[in-house]
Design an enzyme around this catalytic site. Structure first.
Site, short mmCIF file in Angstrom:
data_model
loop_
_atom_site.label_atom_id
_atom_site.label_comp_id
_atom_site.label_asym_id
_atom_site.label_seq_id
_atom_site.Cartn_x
_atom_site.Cartn_y
_atom_site.Cartn_z
N ASP A 113 41.99 45.00 36.34
CA ASP A 113 42.29 46.42 36.17
C ASP A 113 43.34 46.92 37.16
O ASP A 113 43.60 46.31 38.19
CB ASP A 113 41.01 47.26 36.33
N GLU A 114 43.94 48.04 36.83
CA GLU A 114 44.76 48.88 37.71
C GLU A 114 45.92 48.13 38.39
O GLU A 114 46.13 48.26 39.59
CB GLU A 114 43.88 49.56 38.75
N ASN A 115 46.64 47.37 37.61
CA ASN A 115 47.86 46.74 38.12
C ASN A 115 49.04 47.70 37.87
O ASN A 115 49.40 47.94 36.72
CB ASN A 115 48.09 45.41 37.40
#
Length: 396
Positions: free
Chosen positions: A325-327
């Site tokens: 997640d959240e790259n």
């Protein structure tokens, strides 16, 4: 109105009033049952089972030591809550019980995996208690419901007479503990496991790496905790102890090691796998940070393949969570070599590059007979159908 008609009408009125009173009483009594979660089906059958120090339990069926140990813990919990010192203490396959007050029966031991039969039936009568289940895992859930039924009045401790038929609504009932951002010692993890068991949760999602720390010792890559943990990490022996503790309570442990982003702690000791040069240091703040694995170099996959092979052996469960997640893609956009790689391979976006990364990483994990878990960013057409995708951004 004739006398006969009058008596008939009066009789009907009495029946209705009795039904209304009984229904109201049942509802009020039902409210006193502090059960969590509420069983699939429950009915009050009237009366109570009075608890005393001669209370004895027998375990029958094709079961493992897990159920005997759970029944022993049940007795100790009842003793702690009531002050009664039962003549029976520990249960084992060799325990001989004459005229047991409670019989716990399971047809087979059961295994820790999704979609295991966790149903059970609990019947409490004034003369005794019977808990039956198809598996030992189901019997564990029934024991927790039984403990929640305990009540007290002027005559002492008792169990209200009920008949319960129960099964879980969801196969995955998880609690995530983020020990990466906020390290917790083993005794705190075990305390949470006890709480999970009490409300019939069955998956401990153990978040073990993030920008703020790497929390499991790797013998293959010792600098992960040697430089990326502030000395706050779990040894292999501690991990095995937690897994055993959870398994005894019917709970699977699913470790999460977050890649390709949320990965600063990986690069403190191994900066050569990051997308921009180091040095790196552990993050001391909350937030989304730029460091991300370089998906364009083969040595990244050699490194991660060896790491996850070690963790697959340490964690015996079927599931490994890779985060995903959240790259934010900032390091990828700032690296000319990565941008050139994307052009050569017709990878148009950062999201597409992450898909490339996931599709190379996932086979390295599944070849060790594991299933991949990840946040919804890992979802793509080539993801194995056995993978579990956890939605966190959309509607539930």
């Amino acid at each position: 109105m004739t006398g006969m008609k009058y008596l008939k009408v009066l009789g009907v009125i009495c029946i209705v009033l009795f039904w209304l009173f009984a229904n109201s009483y049942a509802k009020e009594t039902m409210k006193q049952l502090n059960l969590m979660p509420w069983p699939a089906k429950i009915s009050l059958t009237g009366g109570k089972y009075q608890l005393n120090r001669d209370f004895k339990v027998e375990v029958t069926g094709n079961v493992s030591m897990r159920l005997y140990n759970a029944a022993s813990r049940m007795l100790r919990k009842l003793s702690d809550r009531t002050g009664l010192f039962f003549s029976q203490d520990y249960l084992s396959p060799d325990s001989a019980v004459d005229n047991p007050d409670m019989v716990i029966h399971a047809d087979r031991p059961g295994r820790l995996r999704l979609y295991m039969d966790e149903s059970y039936e609990l019947d409490v009568t004034p003369g005794g208690i019977r808990l039956t289940a198809n598996t030992g895992i189901g019997a564990l859930r029934g024991i927790e419901t039984f403990l929640q039924l305990l009540q007290a009045d002027s005559s002492g401790y008792y169990f209200p007479c009920v008949k319960i038929e129960d099964h879980p609504r969801f196969p995955w009932r998880g609690l995530m503990i983020d020990a990466a951002r906020h390290f917790m010692p083993v005794n705190v993890i075990e305390r949470n496991i006890r709480g999970m068991a009490a409300v019939k949760l069955d998956v401990l999602h153990w978040h073990l790496s993030d920008d703020q720390g790497f929390r499991v010792r790797s013998k293959t890559f010792p600098k992960l905790t040697g430089m990326g943990s502030d000395g706050l990490f779990y040894t292999h022996q501690q991990v095995k102890a937690v897994i055993k503790y959870a398994a005894a309570r019917g709970i699977m442990v699913v470790p999460e090691f977050d890649v390709p982003a949320h990965s600063t702690s990986w690069f403190v000791g191994y900066p050569q796998y990051a997308s921009t040069p180091g040095p790196y240091s552990i993050e001391r703040r909350w937030g989304i940070f730029d460091p991300v694995f370089n998906p364009t170099i083969n040595k990244t996959y050699v490194f991660l393949g060896n790491f996850f092979k070690e963790m697959s052996r340490l964690f015996p469960g079927k599931y490994i969570d890779i985060g995903g997640d959240e790259n934010n893609g900032k390091q990828w956009n700032a690296n000319p070599e990565i941008q050139a790689f994307m052009k050569r391979h017709d990878i148009p976006t950062d999201a597409a590059l992450q898909t490339y990364f996931e599709n190379r990483l996932v086979p390295l994990i599944t070849k060790d007979d594991k299933y991949v878990v990840g946040w919804e960013e890992i979802l793509n057409p080539r993801l194995p159908k056995t993978a579990i995708v956890q939605s966190w951004k959309g509607k539930g």
